[in-house]
Design an enzyme around this catalytic site. Structure first.
Site, PDB file in Angstrom:
ATOM      1  N   LYS A 160      85.772  29.930  -0.501  1.00  0.00           N
ATOM      2  CA  LYS A 160      86.167  31.324  -0.321  1.00  0.00           C
ATOM      3  C   LYS A 160      85.525  32.121  -1.451  1.00  0.00           C
ATOM      4  O   LYS A 160      86.143  32.394  -2.482  1.00  0.00           O
ATOM      5  CB  LYS A 160      87.692  31.432  -0.371  1.00  0.00           C
ATOM      6  CG  LYS A 160      88.280  31.994   0.904  1.00  0.00           C
ATOM      7  CD  LYS A 160      89.776  31.980   0.887  1.00  0.00           C
ATOM      8  CE  LYS A 160      90.349  33.323   1.292  1.00  0.00           C
ATOM      9  NZ  LYS A 160      89.933  33.823   2.605  1.00  0.00           N
TER      10      LYS A 160
HETATM   11  N1  PPE Z   1      88.121  32.350   7.944  1.00  0.00           N
HETATM   12  C1  PPE Z   1      87.828  33.299   7.020  1.00  0.00           C
HETATM   13  C2  PPE Z   1      86.442  33.779   6.891  1.00  0.00           C
HETATM   14  C3  PPE Z   1      88.851  33.789   6.211  1.00  0.00           C
HETATM   15  O1  PPE Z   1      88.567  34.716   5.301  1.00  0.00           O
HETATM   16  C4  PPE Z   1      90.171  33.327   6.379  1.00  0.00           C
HETATM   17  C5  PPE Z   1      91.289  33.865   5.533  1.00  0.00           C
HETATM   18  C6  PPE Z   1      90.417  32.323   7.347  1.00  0.00           C
HETATM   19  C7  PPE Z   1      89.361  31.864   8.098  1.00  0.00           C
HETATM   20  C8  PPE Z   1      91.779  31.693   7.520  1.00  0.00           C
HETATM   21  O2  PPE Z   1      92.087  30.843   6.438  1.00  0.00           O
HETATM   22  P1  PPE Z   1      93.582  30.535   5.980  1.00  0.00           P
HETATM   23  O3  PPE Z   1      94.124  31.780   5.383  1.00  0.00           O
HETATM   24  O4  PPE Z   1      93.464  29.443   5.013  1.00  0.00           O
HETATM   25  O5  PPE Z   1      94.326  30.139   7.211  1.00  0.00           O
HETATM   26  N2  PPE Z   1      91.159  35.231   5.180  1.00  0.00           N
HETATM   27  C9  PPE Z   1      91.908  35.768   4.086  1.00  0.00           C
HETATM   28  C10 PPE Z   1      91.408  37.115   3.627  1.00  0.00           C
HETATM   29  C11 PPE Z   1      91.588  38.291   4.514  1.00  0.00           C
HETATM   30  C12 PPE Z   1      91.169  39.607   3.824  1.00  0.00           C
HETATM   31  O6  PPE Z   1      90.891  40.599   4.553  1.00  0.00           O
HETATM   32  O7  PPE Z   1      91.121  39.677   2.591  1.00  0.00           O
HETATM   33  C13 PPE Z   1      93.401  35.706   4.328  1.00  0.00           C
HETATM   34  O8  PPE Z   1      93.850  35.513   5.462  1.00  0.00           O
HETATM   35  O9  PPE Z   1      94.145  35.794   3.348  1.00  0.00           O
END
Ligand code: PPE
Length: 305
Positions: A160
């Site tokens: 991330k």
């Molecule tokens: N893909 C991406 C690209 C992504 O950023 C997230 C989380 C996910 C999948 C889902 O991952 P998880 O949260 O572990 O289930 N995105 C984060 C950021 C959003 C933002 O706008 O800032 C979040 O959900 O916290």
């Protein structure tokens, strides 16, 4: 809204500082080159008080993101777990979104700069439904993006890293400009990957499908949903998915810490959902009851604040 003007406390390099004093310089290295790493974590208020969902998994991923970009975090997982609990407590939040963030400081310019300081901040605030409260019931309209998701050897989607989000941001804003709510990005070969900030799932003939983890984040909500499906006896298949697989799905939904479990109402104008997303809604209900501490079998995913 100006987030810099909110009230509260932010943990910044080992200390709790007043919200408006958690500042950095314009020559902060990460601001120029996109090398920051971050997390998105949520705490929910339930019948046993407030608890953070899958805290240790998020902090471990934070450490792994840093490892991928060769950033040495000066705080171990246990310390960062404790700080996240403390920052929610100090801000007296019941439901909270938590944002751990690590970045290189202003002690060098140019890509070649070495020995840069690693700074870590953890902020928290109240964040409602990411895609809008009504979307959790009505679903979102999705457009397949003209932007290709990161090639496996260009940017590392297991991390991330802030720089990864230039691609997400462009895809999202393109989708919004087209009148949709969210983008669905394809990989360099044309297979489905994920949304701008969510993992993707589809249901067909009672089977749950999600793309393999080549060009998408190893989402913690994704893993949670896969576990639920397994426990509910819904078969789960991880494989390459094409655009026409998606068009002919019975149901589809996005998952993410911010987005939680959001049904997809349409993809490129093709309607999704037979009736009212029966499997999606079942998984969504289980997700919300779990994060609120109402499911005894998943209590070990909660860390009490
Ligand atoms: N893909 C991406 C690209 C992504 O950023 C997230 C989380 C996910 C999948 C889902 O991952 P998880 O949260 O572990 O289930 N995105 C984060 C950021 C959003 C933002 O706008 O800032 C979040 O959900 O916290």
């Amino acid at each position: 809204m100006d987030y810099a003007k909110l009230e509260g406390t932010i943990w910044f390099n080992g200390q709790f500082v007043p919200w408006q004093e958690a500042k950095i310089h314009v020559l902060t290295h990460t601001l120029h080159y996109g090398t920051g790493v971050f997390e998105g974590v949520r705490a929910y208020h339930g019948k046993n008080g407030t608890a953070i969902f899958r805290l240790n998994d998020h902090t471990k991923r934070f450490h792994n993101s840093a490892k991928i970009v060769q950033m040495k975090l000066p705080y171990d997982v246990e310390t960062l777990n404790e700080v996240q609990l403390e920052v929610v407590r100090k801000n007296k939040l019941k439901d909270a979104y938590i944002r751990p963030f690590a970045f290189y400081g202003s002690d060098g310019m140019g890509l070649r700069a070495k020995g840069l300081s690693v700074n870590v901040a953890i902020a928290t605030w109240q964040w409602g439904a990411y895609l809008g409260e009504d979307k959790l019931t009505k679903g979102v309209a999705v457009r397949v993006s003209s932007h290709t998701r990161h090639h496996v050897n260009a940017q590392f989607t297991r991390a991330k890293v802030t720089g990864n989000y230039v691609n997400s941001s462009m895809a999202l804003h393109e989708a919004l400009a087209c009148g949709a709510d969210e983008a669905l990005l394809l990989d360099a070969q044309g297979y489905v990957t994920e949304g701008s900030g969510e993992n993707f799932f589809m249901v067909k003939d009672g089977v749950l499908y999600t793309p393999t983890l080549t060009s998408c984040l190893d989402g913690i909500t994704r893993r949670t949903i896969m576990q639920f499906a397994q426990d509910l006896g819904v078969p789960v298949i991880e494989r390459l998915l094409t655009r026409d697989d998606v068009y002919t799905a019975d149901e589809a939904f996005f998952t993410g810490t911010a987005a939680e479990v959001t049904p997809i109402a349409s993809i490129d104008g093709r309607a999704m959902g037979i009736g009212d997303w029966p499997i999606t809604k079942k998984l969504q209900a289980l997700y919300f009851s779990t994060v609120k501490g109402e499911q005894p079998e998943y209590q070990n995913w909660l860390s009490a604040v």
